[in-house]
Design an enzyme around this catalytic site. Structure first.
Site, short mmCIF file in Angstrom:
data_model
loop_
_atom_site.label_atom_id
_atom_site.label_comp_id
_atom_site.label_asym_id
_atom_site.label_seq_id
_atom_site.Cartn_x
_atom_site.Cartn_y
_atom_site.Cartn_z
N HIS A 1 -35.15 88.58 58.24
CA HIS A 1 -33.99 88.84 57.36
C HIS A 1 -32.98 87.70 57.38
CE1 HIS A 1 -31.09 89.91 60.63
NE2 HIS A 1 -32.17 90.36 61.26
N CYS B 1 -35.34 91.44 65.87
CA CYS B 1 -35.79 90.98 64.55
C CYS B 1 -35.59 89.48 64.42
CB CYS B 1 -35.03 91.72 63.46
SG CYS B 1 -35.55 93.44 63.27
#
Length: 541
Positions: A433, A452
């Site tokens: 992301h 992440c």
């Protein structure tokens, strides 16, 4: 190079052992009727294979006919091929002692009866299967060494391996057991180079200095020069000062080791320069083991996230077509990024951040207990999905076990996920992301996330993915982005994603690359390989 790494007696053994075993077979034919020989052999094979269900099933299916110990030329070829690969097992960074080639040879040469021969037959099959599984899919079970390695390594069934050696040319089968990837081939080549270098004494004297910069001179600069010459970064030179050529060599070295390419040999650069060749060799051997764990094909187009390199790349036919810096999980318990493979299916433009429950109760709940207005960019929702006013909540009444609310952050430039996220749905809740924290990408070591992977150039990453399905991917992306609404964009062709961890890796062209062991995983894998019998002993010719 390969022959130089063979078992010291392998060439003699390849010539002598099959002949001796064939002579024993001729002797059996003279002293025992054929039917009795066959019955004795079958009984011995059945008994020897009984402890291994797969092996027993294979031989039963084959009516206990020999794979290795028959008198025919095809059996001779299989024995020769097996002895040859076992003699070279160390070339692949495998624990050669595990296959006990000397013991196997002793069993073959000592066979004096059909019963002995049946036991040798099964012993040969067991050794072949042990070697085949190790070289094909790894010596170790990764999850048993490190829990954050989530790879399920696929091992080819024993029966299929044995049927393959029966049906195909043995030497070719043996050669094709090892991974056929370009990366594995390049790592193998680098391993052989490093072994030769270690045998010759390594890269020479280490550099004794805290920092060296252009214009410096003295013994430490000479040591730096000599070490970079030995590593191949500098042509032979008698220069005794930190001149332009030395600065350029330092910059090239820094680039190949994931360091800031400022041309100044500071503490981090000198630590990398002074790393012994034996440590680099360990990294390469570990990387080869890791490559064996990637059982499936990487894919003609795939995304490669190397955690140690803090990078994400798109590769097409082994060529890097896009690369960006990345931030990975912090080196803390429960925050380190796991290793696994999956398929990217879609991207979300203008994403909502659904705060994971663990972060909600461990980080934000304590803040809201101290100050109900804390983290005002986040919204609370009840179990029915309705937004809840903070003024109506007594945060002190809740803890990590009974907190009943979901916490979300609506789409915005301040969103923790930035303006786009890339999804390959998995049970670890890991994805790639954007992020509003752009300054982190300027740092050399970038482990800050909850697990992440944050991307430095997420928009360009999106354009590269959309280029396969949109005539103007940039315009399409921004037309969706401009709506401000959360939008799911499916990828018409899913793209394999491999989150890997390599302190040593290669390039299609260029020098090998080395990185720091940010989570300490490779040190643990090397320790496990050593316990399994892998060593740095320079193979004898």
């Amino acid at each position: 190079m390969i022959l130089a790494s063979c078992h010291p007696r392998s060439r003699d053994l390849l010539r002598i052992v099959p002949v001796m075993l064939t002579a024993a077979l001729v002797l059996f034919a003279w002293i025992m009727p054929a039917a009795a020989q066959e019955a004795a052999f079958r009984q011995a094979v059945a008994e020897a294979a009984a402890e291994d269900r797969d092996l027993a099933a294979f031989y039963q299916d084959q009516s206990y006919r020999p794979v290795w110990t028959g008198a025919g030329a095809e059996h001779l070829a299989r024995r020769q091929a097996l002895v040859q690969v076992l003699a070279r097992a160390g070339v692949h960074g495998l624990p050669a002692e595990r296959y006990d080639l000397d013991g196997l040879i002793a069993s073959m040469t000592a066979a004096r009866s059909q019963r002995d021969l049946g036991q040798v037959e099964v012993e040969l099959s067991r050794t072949y299967l042990r070697y085949a599984h190790d070289v094909q899919s790894g010596v170790l079970v990764p999850s048993k060494v490190i829990g954050d390695i989530k790879r399920e390594v696929l091992r080819q069934e024993s029966g299929a391996l044995l049927k393959e050696i029966l049906a195909k040319e043995p030497s070719r089968v043996m050669r094709n057991l090892a991974p056929q990837s370009n990366e594995y081939a390049r790592l193998l080549k680098q391993k052989l180079r490093l072994e030769q270098l270690v045998a010759e004494g390594g890269w020479g004297a280490t550099v004794s200095a805290e920092k060296l910069r252009p214009g410096d001179s003295g013994p430490a600069v000479i040591a730096l020069r000599n070490r970079l010459i030995a590593m191949g970064y500098l042509d032979r030179s008698a220069a005794q000062t930190y001149d332009m050529r030395l600065q350029q060599a330092v910059q090239a070295f820094q680039g190949d080791h994931g360091l800031e390419t400022d041309g100044i040999a500071g503490a981090t650069t000198l630590a990398a320069v002074n790393t012994p060749a034996t440590e680099r060799l360990k990294s390469v051997i570990v990387a080869m083991e890791r490559e064996r764990w990637l059982s499936e094909e990487r894919g003609q187009r795939h995304i490669l996230v190397n955690l140690t390199d803090f990078s994400a790349r798109i590769l097409d036919n082994d060529a890097v077509t896009f690369a960006t810096r990345a931030v990975i999980g912090k080196n803390d318990q429960n925050r380190r990024s796991p290793e696994f493979s999956d398929e990217m299916e879609y991207m979300v433009i203008n994403p909502t951040w659904h705060v994971p429950y663990s972060i909600a109760v461990n980080e934000y709940l304590p803040q809201m207990q101290r100050n109900p207005g804390a983290a005002s960019h986040l919204k609370l929702y009840n179990r029915n999905g309705r937004e809840v006013s903070r003024g109506a909540v007594n945060f002190g009444a809740y803890n990590a076990r009974n907190f009943p609310f979901a916490i979300k952050q609506p789409p915005s430039e301040r969103n923790a996920l930035g303006l786009v996220k890339f999804m390959f749905p998995n049970k670890y809740n890991i994805y790639l992301h954007d992020t509003p924290q752009k300054a982190l990408f300027d740092l050399e070591k970038r482990d800050f996330s909850h697990g992440c992977i944050r991307l430095h150039q997420p928009f360009d990453f999106a354009y590269a993915l959309l280029g396969r399905q949109e005539s103007d991917p940039k315009a399409f992306f921004h037309s969706v982005l401009g709506t401000g609404r959360e939008t799911y964009v499916q990828l018409e062709q899913h793209v394999p994603v491999h989150i890997i961890y390599r302190t040593a890796f290669t390039q299609a062209q260029g020098r090998p690359q080395y990185r720091g062991d940010v989570y300490g995983r490779d040190a643990r894998i090397w320790e496990a390989l050593e316990k399994a019998g892998v060593s740095l002993d320079t193979p004898r010719g």
